[in-house]
Design an enzyme around this catalytic site. Structure first.
Site, PDB file in Angstrom:
ATOM      1  N   ARG A  38      43.859  44.026  13.003  1.00  0.00           N
ATOM      2  CA  ARG A  38      45.211  44.581  12.810  1.00  0.00           C
ATOM      3  C   ARG A  38      45.494  44.913  11.351  1.00  0.00           C
ATOM      4  NH1 ARG A  38      48.661  41.037  17.238  1.00  0.00           N
ATOM      5  NH2 ARG A  38      48.473  42.616  18.866  1.00  0.00           N
ATOM      6  N   LYS A 199      46.530  38.276  37.895  1.00  0.00           N
ATOM      7  CA  LYS A 199      47.718  38.099  38.738  1.00  0.00           C
ATOM      8  C   LYS A 199      48.541  39.359  38.946  1.00  0.00           C
ATOM      9  CE  LYS A 199      48.466  33.267  37.636  1.00  0.00           C
ATOM     10  NZ  LYS A 199      49.305  32.344  36.861  1.00  0.00           N
ATOM     11  N   GLY A 349      44.422  42.436  26.340  1.00  0.00           N
ATOM     12  CA  GLY A 349      43.574  41.510  25.584  1.00  0.00           C
ATOM     13  C   GLY A 349      42.198  41.336  26.202  1.00  0.00           C
ATOM     14  N   GLY A 372      51.520  43.945  24.975  1.00  0.00           N
ATOM     15  CA  GLY A 372      52.767  44.021  25.743  1.00  0.00           C
ATOM     16  C   GLY A 372      53.434  45.385  25.650  1.00  0.00           C
TER      17      GLY A 372
HETATM   18  P1  ADP Z   1      44.272  41.881  30.347  1.00  0.00           P
HETATM   19  O1  ADP Z   1      44.357  40.817  29.293  1.00  0.00           O
HETATM   20  O2  ADP Z   1      43.214  42.896  30.019  1.00  0.00           O
HETATM   21  O3  ADP Z   1      45.602  42.504  30.666  1.00  0.00           O
HETATM   22  P2  ADP Z   1      44.413  39.911  32.477  1.00  0.00           P
HETATM   23  O4  ADP Z   1      44.833  38.880  31.473  1.00  0.00           O
HETATM   24  O5  ADP Z   1      45.428  40.367  33.441  1.00  0.00           O
HETATM   25  O6  ADP Z   1      43.759  41.167  31.704  1.00  0.00           O
HETATM   26  O7  ADP Z   1      43.221  39.334  33.359  1.00  0.00           O
HETATM   27  C1  ADP Z   1      41.972  38.980  32.836  1.00  0.00           C
HETATM   28  C2  ADP Z   1      41.396  37.765  33.528  1.00  0.00           C
HETATM   29  O8  ADP Z   1      41.317  37.934  34.940  1.00  0.00           O
HETATM   30  C3  ADP Z   1      39.984  37.507  33.042  1.00  0.00           C
HETATM   31  O9  ADP Z   1      39.949  36.279  32.339  1.00  0.00           O
HETATM   32  C4  ADP Z   1      39.155  37.450  34.332  1.00  0.00           C
HETATM   33  O10 ADP Z   1      38.191  36.425  34.334  1.00  0.00           O
HETATM   34  C5  ADP Z   1      40.212  37.204  35.392  1.00  0.00           C
HETATM   35  N1  ADP Z   1      39.753  37.640  36.711  1.00  0.00           N
HETATM   36  C6  ADP Z   1      39.318  38.871  37.050  1.00  0.00           C
HETATM   37  N2  ADP Z   1      38.940  38.899  38.332  1.00  0.00           N
HETATM   38  C7  ADP Z   1      39.119  37.658  38.838  1.00  0.00           C
HETATM   39  C8  ADP Z   1      38.890  37.050  40.124  1.00  0.00           C
HETATM   40  N3  ADP Z   1      38.399  37.761  41.135  1.00  0.00           N
HETATM   41  N4  ADP Z   1      39.190  35.754  40.261  1.00  0.00           N
HETATM   42  C9  ADP Z   1      39.680  35.055  39.213  1.00  0.00           C
HETATM   43  N5  ADP Z   1      39.930  35.554  37.992  1.00  0.00           N
HETATM   44  C10 ADP Z   1      39.650  36.842  37.801  1.00  0.00           C
HETATM   45 MG    MG Z   2      44.894  38.746  29.379  1.00  0.00          MG
END
Ligand code: ADP
Ligand code: MG
Length: 402
Positions: A38, A199, A349, A372
Site C-alpha cells: 500500500r 460464506k 484478500g 471492502g
Molecule cells: P475473499 O477474501 O477473496 O473475499 P473469502 O474470505 O470470502 O474470499 O473466502 C476465502 C476462504 O474461503 C478461503 O480461506 C478458502 O479456503 C475458503 N473456502 C473456499 N471454498 C471452501 C469450501 N468448499 N469449504 C470451506 N472453505 C472454503
Molecule cells: Mg477473505
C-alpha cells in the site's frame, strides 16, 4: 467521462497539497512493516506532486486507534520511514497537526511531511465538519488517493473534500474507479462474474446485485454449497449456511440460467492437508463428506465460459486453495482468467492471495486494492468519498464554463 477531477489535471505548482492516502499496512509485533504494497501504491501521487512543485502533506489511518490518544503502536513512524526509503529522502513526521503550526508555516515547495494517524483526531470517524474545516485550512488542494477507505464517510475521506479549495482524485483512486467503471458501467459482453469464498452471508448483497448485471454468475466455495442445498442436493458435512438457502433459492428461481452449479466436486472426510481426496459427481456426495473444491469437469466448464467472456469480475476462491489437494479448481479459474483476452478485474484478500500463489498477478487486467470498498462498489452502492469528489468535480467544471 468521469465527473471527478484528477490530480493530473490540477495545477499544483507552488500549492500546498494534502493527500489522504491508504498507508494502513500490516506490521509485526515490533511495529515493522511486513508488507509495503500500500505504501508503494501511494508513491506515484507523492512523487508527481513533488515533481510539479507542490508542498506535500500525506496522511492515512493506521489500525483502530482510540480518538484523542496517539500511542506508539498507532504511530505512522514506521510508515513515514519506509516512505522515505522508497523516495530516497528524509520525511518529517508531524504530531498534533490539525491546527497547523510552525511546521506548516515553514512548508515550501518540494517539501514532504507525513501527518500522524488521522484516525487519532477527535471527530475523524464521525465525519466532523469542524475537524474537516480545520484540516481543509491547511491546504490549497485536497487529493484523495485512498480507494480502500472510499466506502467510509470520515473527516479525511469525505467532509474535508467539501471544504478544501480544490478536491481531486489521486492516481490510485482514479485507476480503481476507471477499472471498475470499465467492468461494470459499459462492459464488453458477455460479462462473467465469479464469486467464491466461504460464506453467502458476507456476499449476499454482492450476489444479488451482480446477478442482474452479469450474463453468468459462477459460484464456488462454501457459497456454491449453499446453492447446491438450495437446488435440493445433498452436501454432507460441507461448509454451508442453511439459514440462507431460501435466499439462494430466490436467486436460482429468477436466474437459474445464469447461475451454473457444479456437476462434480472434490471431497474429503476431514478438513486437512493430508486428508485423502476423491472426485465425485454431485449426485454421489456422502453424508460424511466435505466438499472442498469444484471438480475438474466443472472447472473446465467454467474455464470455457471465462474463455468466451468479454469482461470478467472475480471475488473469492472456489475451493480451499490454501491446501494443494483442493487448489485445482481455483488454479484452473485463475489460469483461465490469465489466458483470456477479456478485461478482468479481481479483488478480495484471499482472492489476491490465490492470484499470487498461482503467479498470475501480471495477467489480470486490474487488481483492486479495495477490499471492502471493492465489494461495496460491485454491490452497486455509492461510495461516499467518491460521491463527494464527483460533486466537487461537477461544480469545478460548471464554474470553469462560467
Ligand atoms: P475473499 O477474501 O477473496 O473475499 P473469502 O474470505 O470470502 O474470499 O473466502 C476465502 C476462504 O474461503 C478461503 O480461506 C478458502 O479456503 C475458503 N473456502 C473456499 N471454498 C471452501 C469450501 N468448499 N469449504 C470451506 N472453505 C472454503
Ligand atoms: Mg477473505
Amino acid at each position: 467521462m468521469s465527473d471527478f477531477l484528477r490530480l493530473s489535471d490540477v495545477d499544483v505548482d507552488g500549492r500546498r497539497v494534502f493527500i489522504r492516502a491508504d498507508l494502513n499496512v500490516p506490521q509485526d509485533e515490533r511495529g515493522r512493516v511486513t508488507d509495503d504494497t500500500r505504501i508503494r501504491a501511494s508513491i506515484p501521487a507523492i512523487r508527481d506532486t513533488l515533481a510539479r512543485g507542490a508542498a506535500v502533506m500525506v496522511t492515512s489511518h493506521l489500525g483502530r486507534p482510540v480518538e484523542g490518544r496517539l500511542t506508539e503502536a498507532d504511530s505512522l513512524a514506521p510508515i513515514a520511514s519506509r516512505t522515505g526509503e522508497l523516495l530516497g529522502r528524509q520525511v518529517m513526521l508531524i504530531r498534533d497537526w490539525v491546527n497547523g503550526g510552525t511546521w506548516h508555516g515553514d512548508l515550501r515547495h518540494g517539501d514532504l511531511v507525513v501527518l500522524e494517524n488521522c484516525r487519532v483526531n477527535p471527530g475523524e470517524k464521525a465525519d466532523s465538519v469542524h475537524l474537516a474545516q480545520q484540516m481543509a485550512n491547511l491546504c490549497d488542494v485536497y487529493c484523495n488517493d485512498a480507494f480502500a477507505t472510499a466506502h467510509r464517510a470520515e473527516a479525511t475521506t469525505h467532509a474535508m473534500a467539501l471544504y478544501a479549495p480544490v478536491a481531486c482524485a489521486g492516481p490510485l483512486m482514479a485507476a480503481e474507479l476507471d477499472a471498475l467503471g470499465k467492468a461494470l458501467a459499459s462492459p464488453a459482453r458477455p460479462l462473467v462474474a465469479i464469486v467464491g469464498g466461504a460464506k453467502v452471508s458476507t456476499k449476499l448483497a454482492l450476489l444479488r446485485a451482480l446477478v442482474d448485471k452479469v450474463d453468468a454468475l459462477i459460484v464456488g466455495g462454501g457459497i456454491a454449497n449453499t446453492f447446491l442445498l438450495a437446488a435440493g442436493r445433498r452436501i454432507g458435512k460441507s461448509l454451508a449456511e442453511p439459514d440462507l438457502v431460501a435466499q439462494a433459492r430466490t436467486i436460482l428461481d429468477t436466474s437459474a440460467d445464469k447461475v451454473p452449479l457444479p456437476v462434480d466436486v472434490v471431497c474429503a472426510k476431514a478438513f486437512a492437508a493430508d486428508a485423502p481426496s476423491a472426485i465425485k459427481s454431485v449426485d454421489d456426495v456422502a453424508d460424511d463428506d466435505l466438499i472442498l473444491d469444484i471438480g475438474p469437469a466443472t472447472a473446465e466448464r467454467y474455464a470455457a465460459m471465462i474463455g468466451d467472456a468479454g469482461t470478467i469480475v472475480w471475488n473469492g476462491p472456489v475451493g480451499v486453495f490454501e491446501l494443494d489437494a483442493f487448489s485445482r479448481g481455483t488454479r484452473t479459474i485463475a489460469d483461465a482468467i490469465a489466458r483470456s483476452r477479456a478485461f478482468s478485474i479481481a479483488g478480495g484478500g484471499d482472492t489476491l492471495a490465490a492470484i499470487a500463489k498461482f503467479h498470475v498477478t501480471d495477467r489480470i487486467g486490474y487488481i483492486s486494492t479495495g477490499g471492502g470498498a471493492f465489494l461495496e462498489f460491485l454491490e452497486g452502492r455509492k461510495l461516499p468519498a467518491v460521491t463527494v469528489l464527483e460533486q466537487r468535480g461537477r461544480e469545478a467544471r460548471e464554474r470553469a464554463r462560467g
